[in-house]
Write a protein that holds these residues in place. Structure first.
Motif, mmCIF file in Angstrom:
data_model
loop_
_atom_site.group_PDB
_atom_site.id
_atom_site.type_symbol
_atom_site.label_atom_id
_atom_site.label_comp_id
_atom_site.label_asym_id
_atom_site.label_seq_id
_atom_site.Cartn_x
_atom_site.Cartn_y
_atom_site.Cartn_z
ATOM 1 N N SER A 147 -82.521 -11.589 35.791
ATOM 2 C CA SER A 147 -81.374 -12.146 36.506
ATOM 3 C C SER A 147 -81.186 -13.619 36.155
ATOM 4 O O SER A 147 -82.103 -14.281 35.654
ATOM 5 C CB SER A 147 -81.562 -12.002 38.022
ATOM 6 N N ASN A 180 -76.056 -11.739 37.719
ATOM 7 C CA ASN A 180 -75.679 -13.063 37.236
ATOM 8 C C ASN A 180 -74.820 -13.737 38.299
ATOM 9 O O ASN A 180 -73.719 -13.278 38.588
ATOM 10 C CB ASN A 180 -74.903 -12.946 35.923
ATOM 11 N N GLU A 182 -72.963 -17.138 39.102
ATOM 12 C CA GLU A 182 -72.510 -18.363 38.460
ATOM 13 C C GLU A 182 -72.499 -19.537 39.447
ATOM 14 O O GLU A 182 -72.814 -19.378 40.633
ATOM 15 C CB GLU A 182 -71.125 -18.146 37.842
ATOM 16 N N ASN A 198 -71.759 -9.455 38.010
ATOM 17 C CA ASN A 198 -71.500 -10.888 37.884
ATOM 18 C C ASN A 198 -70.789 -11.388 39.135
ATOM 19 O O ASN A 198 -69.770 -10.819 39.536
ATOM 20 C CB ASN A 198 -70.611 -11.169 36.674
ATOM 21 N N ARG A 200 -68.867 -14.508 39.952
ATOM 22 C CA ARG A 200 -68.303 -15.624 39.200
ATOM 23 C C ARG A 200 -68.317 -16.907 40.039
ATOM 24 O O ARG A 200 -68.649 -16.900 41.216
ATOM 25 C CB ARG A 200 -66.888 -15.284 38.732
ATOM 26 N N ASP A 214 -67.838 -6.652 39.678
ATOM 27 C CA ASP A 214 -67.914 -8.107 39.587
ATOM 28 C C ASP A 214 -67.068 -8.764 40.671
ATOM 29 O O ASP A 214 -66.003 -8.245 41.064
ATOM 30 C CB ASP A 214 -67.437 -8.582 38.223
#
Length: 243
Positions: A147, A180, A182, A198, A200, A214
């Protein structure tokens, strides 16, 4: 230093270092100045501990993984970091400066943690994971292997992440896909994040969400499965808070 402790002659100990009863400092350990190490603590060979670090009782730093034959790189603990009791930090983990690692946390091999980051009580950070600066990972969080958590992210208590899209039902080896998050991404309490997701920049998965897709930048999602709830309010954006 207590007479009950075992300190290798091959280790390097700085000035004003306190080592509690029944602790073990193995070969080639480097300990900086003004470090406090509690009772029944093990600092495994090659570990580097920088200045002004505090390590509480019954903690193990530099543990070798049981399933790997290859010797891992030493652990590094950055200056002014505080580590609680009953913490296990594996070899190859790099912890930045001024971090706080709470009691009973587990940080696996080949994990990097940036500066000013908090890892909460009983949190588990699996192998080959990177965590940025000023991240808050709270109590009972599970961060799966492979991760990436970027700077200023917030992971609330009880969050679970996963990395095996087949749930162990593949005949052939698969590439595990961690999560992930951000810059400034957030995950609310008790949310579940599926493999490869993800979140973001400044996206937010609300408490209790099951995140199967996501999360877009500056969007709040909620529900099971998680869907768009609304855009992130201006008063929650980091550029309006940090300036």
């Amino acid at each position: 230093m207590q007479q009950s402790s075992i300190i290798s002659e091959k280790s390097k100990i700085g000035n004003n270092v306190e080592i509690g009863h029944f602790s073990i400092i193995e070969d080639n350990v480097e300990i900086g100045n003004n470090v406090t190490i509690g009772h029944h603590t093990i600092i495994s060979k090659g570990t580097i501990i920088e200045d002004n670090v505090t390590i509480n009782d019954h903690t193990l730093i530099g543990k070798q993984p049981m399933k790997q034959q290859k010797q891992q790189l030493p652990s590094i603990i950055g200056r002014n970091t505080k580590i609680g009791a009953f913490v296990v930090i594996y070899s190859g983990a790099i912890i930045g400066k001024e971090c706080f690692i709470a009691d009973q946390a587990s940080i696996r091999e080949n994990v990097s943690i940036g500066n000013y980051t908090t890892i909460g009580r009983n949190a588990a950070i699996e192998n080959n994971t990177s965590i940025g600066n000023k991240v808050s990972i709270q109590t009972n969080v599970y961060i799966t292997a492979f991760s990436h958590i970027s700077d200023q992210a917030f992971i609330a208590p009880g969050v679970i992440t996963s990395n095996d899209p087949t749930a162990a039902r593949s005949k052939t080896p698969i590439k595990l896909k961690g999560v992930n998050v951000e810059y400034g991404g957030r995950i609310g309490a008790g949310a579940v994040i599926l493999p490869g997701i993800n979140i973001r920049q400044e996206g937010f998965a609300a408490a209790g969400s099951i995140v199967t897709r996501d999360v877009a930048e500056n969007i709040i999602v909620a529900g099971c499965p998680a869907k768009k709830l609304k855009s992130l309010p201006a008063n929650q954006k980091l550029n309006n808070i940090l300036t």
